[in-house]
Design a protein around this motif. Structure first.
Motif: not given
Length: 150
Positions: A11-33
């Protein structure tokens, strides 16, 4: 369980990374996992996810991890979340039920994140699922047959 959460680092990772880093890691909101949404507690009132993530980042740097090592940790955590979203279907091959990945998107993402062949990853995953399914079904039957024959 209801209102329970998985490891806080996700949860911290998903909230703490900026949008570019999340996109690079294919990350979305916690509710999608799948691994995060089962308890219905993706958001915890009063929990400061972004601040806790920054503290975690400082701790990792303090123990001497370099930026590329920390990026590898984030990639592994993202891979875990992606693996949890893989859905399987099955088909029959030579009188055996064999698993196959229903949607290959997650496997491609994991392959990219871990820098391994997506095809090899899918082969290993489906083999293990098929093997596990076989063991769950046929091993108890073998034990029962052995007991009955005594």
């Amino acid at each position: 369980a209801n209102k329970e959460r998985n490891y806080h680092v996700f949860y911290e990772l998903l909230e703490g990374l900026n949008d570019w880093e999340k996109q690079k890691l294919y990350l979305q909101g916690a509710e999608t996992y799948y691994y995060l949404n089962q308890g219905g507690a993706c958001v915890l009132k009063g929990k400061q996810e972004k601040q806790d993530f920054q503290l975690l980042l400082q701790c990792l740097e303090t123990i001497g991890l370099h930026a590329n090592q920390i990026s590898n940790i984030w990639a592994i955590l993202s891979s875990i979340l992606q693996l949890g979203n893989i859905c399987f279907s099955s088909y029959e091959s030579e009188s055996f039920e064999v698993a196959r990945i229903f949607s290959e998107a997650e496997a491609r993402r994991v392959g990219s994140l871990l820098q391994v062949s997506s095809e090899a990853l899918q082969t290993v995953i489906t083999h293990k699922v098929t093997e596990t399914t076989y063991d769950r079904i046929y091993c108890p039957l073998s034990v029962e047959s052995a007991v009955e024959s005594r």
